[in-house]
Design a protein around this motif. Structure first.
Motif, PDB file in Angstrom:
ATOM      1  N   GLN A 176      -3.644  -0.267  11.449  1.00 22.89           N
ATOM      2  CA  GLN A 176      -4.749  -0.902  12.256  1.00 22.89           C
ATOM      3  C   GLN A 176      -5.523  -1.989  11.514  1.00 22.89           C
ATOM      4  OE1 GLN A 176      -6.763   1.970  14.389  1.00 22.89           O
ATOM      5  NE2 GLN A 176      -5.126   1.933  16.082  1.00 22.89           N
ATOM      6  N   VAL A 177      -5.737  -1.326  10.181  1.00 20.77           N
ATOM      7  CA  VAL A 177      -6.654  -2.101   9.354  1.00 20.77           C
ATOM      8  C   VAL A 177      -5.731  -2.930   8.260  1.00 20.77           C
ATOM      9  CG1 VAL A 177      -8.558  -0.746   9.410  1.00 20.77           C
ATOM     10  CG2 VAL A 177      -7.009  -0.447   7.550  1.00 20.77           C
ATOM     11  N   ALA A 178      -4.466  -2.887   8.142  1.00 21.82           N
ATOM     12  CA  ALA A 178      -3.552  -3.593   7.428  1.00 21.82           C
ATOM     13  C   ALA A 178      -2.300  -3.705   8.023  1.00 21.82           C
ATOM     14  CB  ALA A 178      -3.444  -2.657   6.221  1.00 21.82           C
ATOM     15  N   PRO A 179      -2.157  -4.668   9.095  1.00 20.16           N
ATOM     16  CA  PRO A 179      -1.055  -4.815   9.761  1.00 20.16           C
ATOM     17  C   PRO A 179       0.196  -5.501   9.013  1.00 20.16           C
ATOM     18  CG  PRO A 179      -2.727  -6.210  10.505  1.00 20.16           C
ATOM     19  CD  PRO A 179      -3.477  -5.413   9.407  1.00 20.16           C
ATOM     20  N   ASP A 180      -0.142  -6.289   7.948  1.00 17.96           N
ATOM     21  CA  ASP A 180       0.668  -7.187   7.362  1.00 17.96           C
ATOM     22  C   ASP A 180       1.214  -6.753   6.043  1.00 17.96           C
ATOM     23  OD1 ASP A 180       0.568  -8.810   9.665  1.00 17.96           O
ATOM     24  OD2 ASP A 180      -1.273  -9.885   8.857  1.00 17.96           O
ATOM     25  N   VAL A 181       0.594  -5.710   5.582  1.00 16.54           N
ATOM     26  CA  VAL A 181       1.139  -5.313   4.129  1.00 16.54           C
ATOM     27  C   VAL A 181       2.253  -4.469   4.081  1.00 16.54           C
ATOM     28  CG1 VAL A 181      -1.181  -5.275   3.190  1.00 16.54           C
ATOM     29  CG2 VAL A 181      -0.319  -3.019   3.940  1.00 16.54           C
ATOM     30  N   ARG A 182       3.210  -4.480   2.878  1.00 21.30           N
ATOM     31  CA  ARG A 182       4.167  -3.508   3.019  1.00 21.30           C
ATOM     32  C   ARG A 182       3.791  -2.104   2.740  1.00 21.30           C
ATOM     33  NH1 ARG A 182       6.365  -6.623  -2.155  1.00 21.30           N
ATOM     34  NH2 ARG A 182       7.797  -4.808  -2.288  1.00 21.30           N
ATOM     35  N   LEU A 183       4.180  -1.114   3.446  1.00 20.35           N
ATOM     36  CA  LEU A 183       3.625   0.098   3.691  1.00 20.35           C
ATOM     37  C   LEU A 183       4.715   1.112   3.126  1.00 20.35           C
ATOM     38  CD1 LEU A 183       1.207   1.761   4.265  1.00 20.35           C
ATOM     39  CD2 LEU A 183       2.175   2.007   6.664  1.00 20.35           C
ATOM     40  N   ARG A 184       4.192   1.908   2.228  1.00 17.83           N
ATOM     41  CA  ARG A 184       5.185   2.861   1.521  1.00 17.83           C
ATOM     42  C   ARG A 184       4.480   4.314   1.620  1.00 17.83           C
ATOM     43  NH1 ARG A 184       7.701   0.455  -4.149  1.00 17.83           N
ATOM     44  NH2 ARG A 184       8.435  -1.435  -3.284  1.00 17.83           N
ATOM     45  N   LEU A 185       5.305   5.287   2.080  1.00 18.30           N
ATOM     46  CA  LEU A 185       4.691   6.658   2.253  1.00 18.30           C
ATOM     47  C   LEU A 185       5.571   7.637   1.609  1.00 18.30           C
ATOM     48  CD1 LEU A 185       4.844   6.472   6.379  1.00 18.30           C
ATOM     49  CD2 LEU A 185       3.088   5.848   4.912  1.00 18.30           C
ATOM     50  N   LEU A 218       0.964  -1.037   0.134  1.00 19.77           N
ATOM     51  CA  LEU A 218       0.056   0.103  -0.019  1.00 19.77           C
ATOM     52  C   LEU A 218       0.903   1.226   0.055  1.00 19.77           C
ATOM     53  CD1 LEU A 218      -2.821  -0.933   2.590  1.00 19.77           C
ATOM     54  CD2 LEU A 218      -2.752  -1.076  -0.035  1.00 19.77           C
ATOM     55  N   TYR A 219       0.440   2.230  -0.661  1.00 25.75           N
ATOM     56  CA  TYR A 219       1.154   3.518  -0.665  1.00 25.75           C
ATOM     57  C   TYR A 219       0.199   4.554  -0.420  1.00 25.75           C
ATOM     58  CZ  TYR A 219       2.926   7.429  -3.695  1.00 25.75           C
ATOM     59  OH  TYR A 219       3.677   8.367  -4.096  1.00 25.75           O
ATOM     60  N   VAL A 220       0.839   5.434   0.319  1.00 25.64           N
ATOM     61  CA  VAL A 220       0.052   6.476   1.367  1.00 25.64           C
ATOM     62  C   VAL A 220       0.604   7.786   1.054  1.00 25.64           C
ATOM     63  CG1 VAL A 220      -1.151   7.149   3.404  1.00 25.64           C
ATOM     64  CG2 VAL A 220      -0.808   4.818   2.839  1.00 25.64           C
ATOM     65  N   LYS A 221      -0.275   9.078   0.718  1.00 26.30           N
ATOM     66  CA  LYS A 221       0.355  10.606   0.719  1.00 26.30           C
ATOM     67  C   LYS A 221       0.395  10.938   1.879  1.00 26.30           C
ATOM     68  CE  LYS A 221       0.965  10.948  -3.791  1.00 26.30           C
ATOM     69  NZ  LYS A 221       2.392  11.291  -4.460  1.00 26.30           N
ATOM     70  N   LEU A 222       1.540  11.504   2.481  1.00 24.71           N
ATOM     71  CA  LEU A 222       1.696  12.428   3.653  1.00 24.71           C
ATOM     72  C   LEU A 222       1.911  13.733   3.324  1.00 24.71           C
ATOM     73  CD1 LEU A 222       3.487   9.785   6.189  1.00 24.71           C
ATOM     74  CD2 LEU A 222       1.123  10.289   5.679  1.00 24.71           C
ATOM     75  N   GLY A 223       2.555  14.446   4.282  1.00 22.00           N
ATOM     76  CA  GLY A 223       2.763  15.830   4.179  1.00 22.00           C
ATOM     77  C   GLY A 223       1.810  16.986   4.358  1.00 22.00           C
ATOM     78  N   ARG A 224       0.625  16.545   5.233  1.00 26.62           N
ATOM     79  CA  ARG A 224      -0.499  17.341   5.104  1.00 26.62           C
ATOM     80  C   ARG A 224      -0.557  17.842   6.818  1.00 26.62           C
ATOM     81  NH1 ARG A 224      -5.241  13.814   3.712  1.00 26.62           N
ATOM     82  NH2 ARG A 224      -6.417  15.607   3.960  1.00 26.62           N
ATOM     83  N   GLY A 225       0.519  17.756   7.557  1.00 28.92           N
ATOM     84  CA  GLY A 225       0.493  18.150   8.756  1.00 28.92           C
ATOM     85  C   GLY A 225       1.039  16.945   9.865  1.00 28.92           C
ATOM     86  N   ASP A 226       1.790  17.143  10.617  1.00 30.26           N
ATOM     87  CA  ASP A 226       2.392  16.065  11.450  1.00 30.26           C
ATOM     88  C   ASP A 226       1.354  15.243  12.362  1.00 30.26           C
ATOM     89  OD1 ASP A 226       4.744  17.448  10.583  1.00 30.26           O
ATOM     90  OD2 ASP A 226       5.433  17.914  12.558  1.00 30.26           O
TER      91      ASP A 226
END
Length: 379
Positions: free
Chosen positions: A184-193, A164-172
């Motif tokens: 919490q809903v995706a504990p096992d996937v590889r997570l990219r930010l 999964l890939y998630v956009k950040l940079g919107r406030g700490d």
């Protein structure tokens, strides 16, 4: 096979929902459909990627097109860079490689489609053959608030995406809440930010430390790309793997990123490199450094998905979770094949050229939207 005509059609492809990221909210993809006609009746199709607005790209394309008419489709690489020197750089804008590349990429890529169709071969065979039978893509999580993003992340996990890939940079605080909710809903996937250059050095170091408990596979370009490899080297001490995106457009920039060991992966799109040849050159540089290259998506349609699938299949160090963005559109331009990944993967088409059929009605509607709105950001 000679080039007889190059048609440009500006399009505005609306998103299903507001696209939230570090640079605000985006509502649609602005692209220019490129169609290269030949004297043998073959038409090569591609698209040029986003610019600040469509009009400057159209002006450059219309200035360039006469340089291609009557020339061989096999001379595309020479024709493009001849025009760069005599028609673009010669006018005092030699530093604008990025605008030039995104604008002219559609012509370079359309020529490969024409060649493939002419000889009855998929583009990957024209480029030397496929090394992959299918290409992997990450699940691109969408939404505004943490609960919306978490719900979409759960859906993508159900669809079989291993990354999964998630956009950040919107406030700490919001960034941390988003990542926590998704984990919490995706504990096992590889997570990219991806923070899209939103942080300075100190903020990046602080945020990367706070994100460590969430098992981040890689953080994409959290600091401004204009700083090049040096900007990423300053945050290496955080101990989180980094990928370079806005830092690298040119093969020379990929070389510097790999030479300095500033990044663990290269994220680069075919529009950014001015097409297939220079993208593959950049991939070869990364391969020599034992670094993966990831197909980057910009605001685009399924046309670019089909192109990336063909070209990406030819490089050994292609990442297994690349980026597509057609799925964000209210209506894509591709009639066939289906571009919905199965368990995160798409097969590489064996049809001539890039192997897609255009939905001409969808193209007409996107052109009408361009004529009506002529803008892609909120007003």
């Amino acid at each position: 096979m000679k080039i007889t005509k190059i048609r440009t059609t500006p399009l505005l492809c609306k998103f299903k929902q507001d696209y939230h990221w570090a640079d605000g909210v985006t509502l649609s993809s602005p692209v220019v459909l490129i169609e290269v006609e030949t004297d043998e009746g073959v038409v090569g199709i591609a698209e040029s990627g986003v610019g600040p607005t469509i009009e400057p790209m159209l002006a450059i394309l219309h200035d360039a097109i006469p340089h291609f008419i009557g020339k061989s489709v096999f001379d595309g690489n020479k024709l493009i860079w001849d025009y760069f020197r005599s028609g673009f750089k010669a006018r005092g804008v030699g530093s604008q490689y990025r605008l030039f590349s995104r604008t002219m990429s559609g012509i370079e890529l359309a020529l490969w489609d024409a060649i493939g169709k002419c000889i009855g071969q998929p583009v990957y065979n024209v480029l030397g053959g496929a090394l992959h039978e299918k290409i992997g893509y990450f699940g691109f999580v969408q939404g505004d608030r943490p609960e919306e993003l978490a719900a979409h992340a759960a859906q993508l996990v159900q669809e079989g995406y291993p990354v999964l890939y998630v956009k950040l940079g919107r406030g700490d605080a919001l960034d941390l809440a988003i990542v926590k909710a998704i984990r919490q809903v995706a504990p096992d996937v590889r997570l990219r930010l991806d923070a899209n250059e939103a942080w300075d050095t100190l903020r990046a170091l602080r945020m990367l430390e706070k994100l460590k408990p969430y098992d981040i596979e890689i953080m994409e370009q959290p600091v401004p790309g204009v700083g090049g490899s040096e900007a990423l080297l300053r945050i290496r001490s955080a101990g989180v793997p980094l990928s370079a995106d806005q830092s690298v457009y040119l093969p020379e920039e990929v070389f510097e990123m790999c030479r300095t060991r500033a990044a663990d992966a290269i994220v680069l799109g075919l529009h950014e490199t001015c097409g297939a040849l220079r993208w593959r050159k950049a991939a070869a540089i990364a391969e020599a450094a034992n670094v993966r290259i990831n197909i980057h998506g910009i605001f685009e349609t399924g046309i670019t998905t089909c192109i990336g699938n063909q070209v990406g299949a030819t490089v050994p160090n292609l990442d297994d979770a690349n980026q597509i963005m057609w799925q964000l559109l209210e209506e894509d331009l591709i009639e066939s094949p289906s571009l919905t990944p199965v368990n995160g993967f798409l097969p590489v088409s064996k049809k001539p050229g890039y192997g897609f059929e255009l939905n001409r009605d969808a193209v007409a509607r996107a052109h009408e939207e361009y004529l009506k709105r002529r803008t892609w950001a909120p007003v």
